[in-house]
Every structure is written in structure tokens, then in C-alpha cells.
Scaffold this motif. Structure first.
Motif, mmCIF file in Angstrom:
data_model
loop_
_atom_site.group_PDB
_atom_site.id
_atom_site.type_symbol
_atom_site.label_atom_id
_atom_site.label_comp_id
_atom_site.label_asym_id
_atom_site.label_seq_id
_atom_site.Cartn_x
_atom_site.Cartn_y
_atom_site.Cartn_z
ATOM 1 N N PHE A 272 0.839 -1.207 0.000
ATOM 2 C CA PHE A 272 0.000 0.000 0.000
ATOM 3 C C PHE A 272 0.870 1.252 0.000
ATOM 4 C CE2 PHE A 272 -2.339 3.055 2.876
ATOM 5 C CZ PHE A 272 -3.236 3.510 1.910
ATOM 6 N N HIS A 273 1.835 1.301 0.928
ATOM 7 C CA HIS A 273 2.696 2.480 1.030
ATOM 8 C C HIS A 273 3.533 2.655 -0.237
ATOM 9 C CE1 HIS A 273 5.304 5.062 3.938
ATOM 10 N NE2 HIS A 273 5.392 5.522 2.711
ATOM 11 N N LYS A 274 4.082 1.566 -0.739
ATOM 12 C CA LYS A 274 4.937 1.661 -1.918
ATOM 13 C C LYS A 274 4.145 2.040 -3.165
ATOM 14 C CE LYS A 274 8.672 -1.128 -0.185
ATOM 15 N NZ LYS A 274 8.758 -2.331 0.595
ATOM 16 N N SER A 275 2.867 1.657 -3.199
ATOM 17 C CA SER A 275 2.010 2.083 -4.311
ATOM 18 C C SER A 275 1.783 3.595 -4.259
ATOM 19 C CB SER A 275 0.670 1.345 -4.255
ATOM 20 O OG SER A 275 0.840 -0.046 -4.416
ATOM 21 N N LEU A 276 1.570 4.117 -3.056
ATOM 22 C CA LEU A 276 1.416 5.569 -2.896
ATOM 23 C C LEU A 276 2.681 6.288 -3.348
ATOM 24 C CD1 LEU A 276 -0.219 5.589 0.652
ATOM 25 C CD2 LEU A 276 -1.350 6.323 -1.462
ATOM 26 N N ARG A 277 3.835 5.774 -2.919
ATOM 27 C CA ARG A 277 5.108 6.388 -3.276
ATOM 28 C C ARG A 277 5.332 6.359 -4.780
ATOM 29 N NH1 ARG A 277 9.140 3.399 -0.152
ATOM 30 N NH2 ARG A 277 8.540 4.764 1.580
ATOM 31 N N ALA A 278 4.856 5.277 -5.424
ATOM 32 C CA ALA A 278 5.033 5.122 -6.867
ATOM 33 C C ALA A 278 3.970 5.874 -7.666
ATOM 34 C CB ALA A 278 5.001 3.643 -7.239
ATOM 35 N N SER A 279 3.133 6.665 -6.981
ATOM 36 C CA SER A 279 2.062 7.438 -7.619
ATOM 37 C C SER A 279 1.066 6.538 -8.347
ATOM 38 C CB SER A 279 2.644 8.467 -8.595
ATOM 39 O OG SER A 279 3.498 9.372 -7.918
ATOM 40 N N SER A 280 0.827 5.343 -7.773
ATOM 41 C CA SER A 280 -0.155 4.414 -8.331
ATOM 42 C C SER A 280 -1.397 4.421 -7.456
ATOM 43 C CB SER A 280 0.420 2.993 -8.412
ATOM 44 O OG SER A 280 -0.585 2.072 -8.786
ATOM 45 N N GLY A 281 -2.354 5.254 -7.824
ATOM 46 C CA GLY A 281 -3.603 5.313 -7.076
ATOM 47 C C GLY A 281 -4.354 3.995 -7.116
ATOM 48 N N SER A 282 -4.333 3.325 -8.269
ATOM 49 C CA SER A 282 -5.043 2.047 -8.409
ATOM 50 C C SER A 282 -4.442 0.995 -7.477
ATOM 51 C CB SER A 282 -4.974 1.558 -9.862
ATOM 52 O OG SER A 282 -5.637 2.466 -10.724
ATOM 53 N N GLY A 283 -3.112 0.905 -7.460
ATOM 54 C CA GLY A 283 -2.460 -0.059 -6.584
ATOM 55 C C GLY A 283 -2.759 0.216 -5.125
#
Length: 447
Positions: A272-283
Motif C-alpha cells: 500500500f505504502h509503496k504504491s502511494l510512493r510510486a504514484s499508483s492510485g489504483s495499486g
């Protein structure tokens, strides 16, 4: 209805075999998952990094010296099976112990039995299933036995060893991580069970539709035990010589149960955190919903979201932290499920905000310097002169009040002399930090 002995419901007879006796012929009344339990490393499905030709376990067994092991992995990945195979391949007497139902009195018996075996020239492998359920005192009780080599410990756990196993036990053991079985692994497990005439369903002559096989492997969460249990129930429903289709598998599965435990929670929270960092809202949305639908408190997601807003967005968009905190407050006001609406919005805001970890890095560097120079005196100019004696000592001398100067800024030494030129914060060229960087240049880079 045809009575198939393979699916008989009779209770298995009590075992009179010694604990170190060779395995008996498979009991047809035992569950299919138990009958199909691998007996050698070659029979193990998946876990090639451990049981494969170049696997860690094969190399350890080849040395003739088996260390204490902690087997960490999800349910149904083969932890108990590996322990049994290790004992068989190394010539150890296998002694199972369940941390849920047994305690120190049984451990005392195990120690006495191990001492008797050692006198007879035999070695003991103690498998503690769900070792994380033992409290600190119970785990400490194991230390003398495993330190002296009286017993070799194999602990099986679904929880992260670093969180649940005593450091003293952990430092004397090697941790081996088992992976969740893939769909291809589960297909192999299911097909082996269908073909095997002695331990599996081969004698019952049942067949399995491709669609039904797909449903089993996709709805048992990488758990071989669940997959074999579903197959066995579906085979009972189909009857001897029958064909297992979608209807039988649906009835066997009923409602698929997704695995969720502390270890998986931390893995999903990381995703979840790494998806936020990667600018992946879907993830980020997906992992948040996975956690919440598995029973996790949504506040866990909010707390990590707020941390990500301040760590990874930072001053590139100062609103990200405010949006996240307000979304959590809104959730508390609205309750569930309406309170998820502000969560969706905040997740997408943080994911799509410009990113900068410069404030996070600055804080870390300041923390390091504070520890390194923990006795550096406060500059005299920054000390308040609350008495006349303090004024005589030079407290407050040379201090300049920023609001008395144009633009509300005046250069001032704010760090101790020993690190007076240190600079912890360097803004990025993204978002609001562009404005901060321009202002710092105008001020002569005060840091």
C-alpha cells in the motif's frame, strides 16, 4: 449411493507405532491432505529454493549438520511436511509438539525422552507447530536443550519471526521462508492426488473438469491443504467413477476464505505504502481494500496514508498531510462504510501529489547530528537572558529579531559552533518546494 472405502468416514484405529518407526501404509480413512503429504524432498511441490536440486535444505542436509530452523510461511505451504522430511532424511526421531494445545509439562517430557535417545545414540528433531503461540518463558525453556545439541528445533510459524520469536531463540536458529504456492503448484498437487491409486483418488476413478480445476486453484489462497480438502469433498459429491464439475466444487468450497494474518498484513501494508510512493492510485486503492475486506481496521490504512503523505509527498504538497488527517477525522465522524469515501479521496490525492522526501531526509540527518553532538552548547545569542547575571554572561548578545528586518528575515547562527555550517534540508524541484527553494536562494540559503 456407492460406498467408497477411499472416502470412508470411519475413525482411524489408534496407532501403536513407535515415534521413530517407519511410516505405515496410508490410512484410507485419513483426510486426503494427510494421505498425500510428501515423504521426500523430491515429492515436495513448490519451494524449489529450499527443496530443489540447488535448494538450501538439500545443501544443509548434505553437510550432515542440521541447524535449528524456523520455517516461516503461509498456511498450507508445507512447513510441517518439510520438518517431517528433514527428520526422515537426516535420521532424526521426529517429535511433534503443538504450541496451541501443549505446554511446559509436555516439553519436560520431550527433554527427558531426548536425553534417553541420546544415551542410545539417537538424535531428536522437535517440531513446534505455531511456535509463535509459546510465551517468552516457554520459549526460554527450550534454550538449554537446543544450545547443548540435545534436540534440534524446527519451529513452524505463519507470523513474522522477528516479531513473534524470542531474540534468544531466533539467534540460535536459521530462518527459512516458504513461499505461497502458485496456481501451477496447486494444479500439480491436485493432479497428483487424482492420479495416485494408493494415497490419492486414483482408485476411485473420478475425473475433474478443467473449469472445476481452475476454480479450486484460484479459490484456495495458495494453500495445498485447502485445495486437497476441496477436491476430496467434491469427489465425495461426485461419487465413485463420477466427474467433478463446477457444481461439485462450488458446493465443496462454499465460501472461499482468503488468508490474512499479521505477516500478510505487514506485506500488504508495505505494498500500500509503496504504491502511494510510486504514484499508483489504483495499486494503493487495491491493497487498502484487500486489507479492509480481510477484516483490518481502516484506521490502519489511514495511519499509513498519513505517514506516506509526510514522508513521500512532504513539502512538495503540504496539503497532502492535511487532506489525509482530515479524511481520518471524517471517517471517525461518518463511520463505516460511508467513512471509506474520504479514504478513497485521500488515497488518490496522496498518490497523485508531487513527491519529495527531502523533509524526511532532513529530519533523519538532523537526528543523526543531534546524537553525534549531543553535548554541543546552545549559542549564547539564542539563550534567553532572564536575569541580570545572564546578561553579564552574554546571554542573548547579538540576537536579531527577524520581524524587525525587511521581509521578516535576517541571517542568524542557529546551530552550535561545532556544526554551524551544516545544512539538513535541500528542497527538490517539484511542487511547492520550487517556491521554498526560490525563497531560500533569496535569503542566501539559510538551510
Amino acid at each position: 449411493m456407492t460406498d467408497l472405502s477411499l472416502f470412508g468416514d470411519a475413525e482411524p484405529p489408534p496407532s501403536a507405532a513407535r515415534e521413530d518407526a517407519p511410516p505405515a501404509a496410508p490410512d484410507p480413512s485419513a483426510p486426503l491432505a494427510e494421505r498425500m503429504r510428501p515423504r521426500t524432498l523430491d515429492e515436495i511441490v513448490g519451494q524449489q529454493h529450499l527443496a530443489g536440486p540447488e535448494g538450501t535444505l538439500r545443501k544443509l542436509l548434505a553437510t550432515g549438520h542440521l541447524p535449528n530452523l524456523i520455517l516461516h510461511g503461509p498456511p498450507g505451504s508445507g512447513k510441517t511436511t518439510l520438518a517431517r522430511v528433514i527428520a526422515a532424511d537426516s535420521g532424526f526421531t521426529f517429535v511433534p509438539f503443538n504450541a496451541v494445545s501443549e505446554g511446559v509439562p509436555r516439553l519436560r517430557e520431550v527433554v527427558k525422552e531426548a536425553e534417553a535417545r541420546r544415551k542410545a545414540g539417537r538424535r531428536t528433531l522437535l517440531l513446534i507447530d505455531e511456535i509463535h503461540r509459546l510465551n517468552k518463558g516457554q520459549q526460554d525453556f527450550l534454550l538449554p536443550g537446543i544450545e547443548s545439541g540435545l534436540m534440534t528445533l524446527v519451529g513452524a510459524t505463519t507470523e513474522h519471526p522477528g516479531f513473534e520469536i524470542n531474540p534468544a531463540v531466533l539467534s540460535r536458529s536459521r530462518v527459512l521462508v516458504l513461499e505461497t504456492l502458485t496456481e501451477d503448484d496447486l494444479r500439480d498437487v491436485v493432479r497428483r492426488a487424482l492420479r495416485d491409486p494408493e494415497r490419492g483418488l486414483g482408485a476411485a476413478d473420478v475425473s475433474l473438469d478443467d473449469e472445476a480445476e481452475d476454480m479450486i486453484v484460484r479459490n484456495t489462497g495458495g494453500d495445498a491443504r485447502q485445495a486437497l480438502t476441496a477436491l476430496e469433498i467434491a469427489a465425495r459429491l461426485a461419487g465413485g467413477g463420477g466427474r467433478i464439475g463446477l457444481e461439485e466444487v462450488r458446493e465443496a468450497l462454499q465460501r472461499p476464505t482468503a488468508r490474512y494474518d499479521t505477516s500478510l498484513m505487514y506485506e500488504m501494508l508495505s505494498a500500500f505504502h509503496k504504491s502511494l510512493r510510486a504514484s499508483s492510485g489504483s495499486g494503493a486503492l487495491y491493497w487498502a481494500m484487500r486489507m479492509i475486506q480481510s477484516g483490518e481496521d481502516p484506521k490502519t490504512c489511514f495511519r499509513r496514508l498519513i505517514a506516506a503523505a509526510y514522508e513521500d509527498v512532504g513539502l512538495a504538497d503540504p496539503q497532502a498531510g492535511i487532506v489525509s488527517v482530515n479524511a481520518m477525522l471524517a471517517y471517525e465522524r461518518l463511520g463505516h462504510p460511508e467513512g471509506l469515501l474520504p479514504l478513497y479521496n485521500a488515497i488518490l490525492y496522496v498518490a497523485n501529489a508531487p513527491k519529495s522526501n527531502r523533509a524526511y531526509m532532513a529530519g533523519g540527518e538532523a537526528s543523526r547530528m543531534a546524537k553525534e553532538h549531543d553535548n554541543a552548547p546552545v549559542p549564547l545569542s539564542l539563550r534567553n537572558a532572564t536575569t541580570s547575571l545572564m546578561k553579564e554572561w552574554g546571554y542573548g548578545e547579538g540576537y536579531k529579531y527577524a520581524h524587525d528586518y525587511e521581509g521578516g528575515y535576517v541571517p542568524l547562527q542557529t546551530l552550535p559552533d561545532v556544526i554551524q555550517d551544516a545544512r539538513f534540508y535541500e528542497p527538490s524541484d517539484r511542487g511547492y518546494e520550487l517556491k521554498i527553494a526560490a525563497r531560500m536562494r533569496e535569503w542566501g540559503d539559510p538551510g
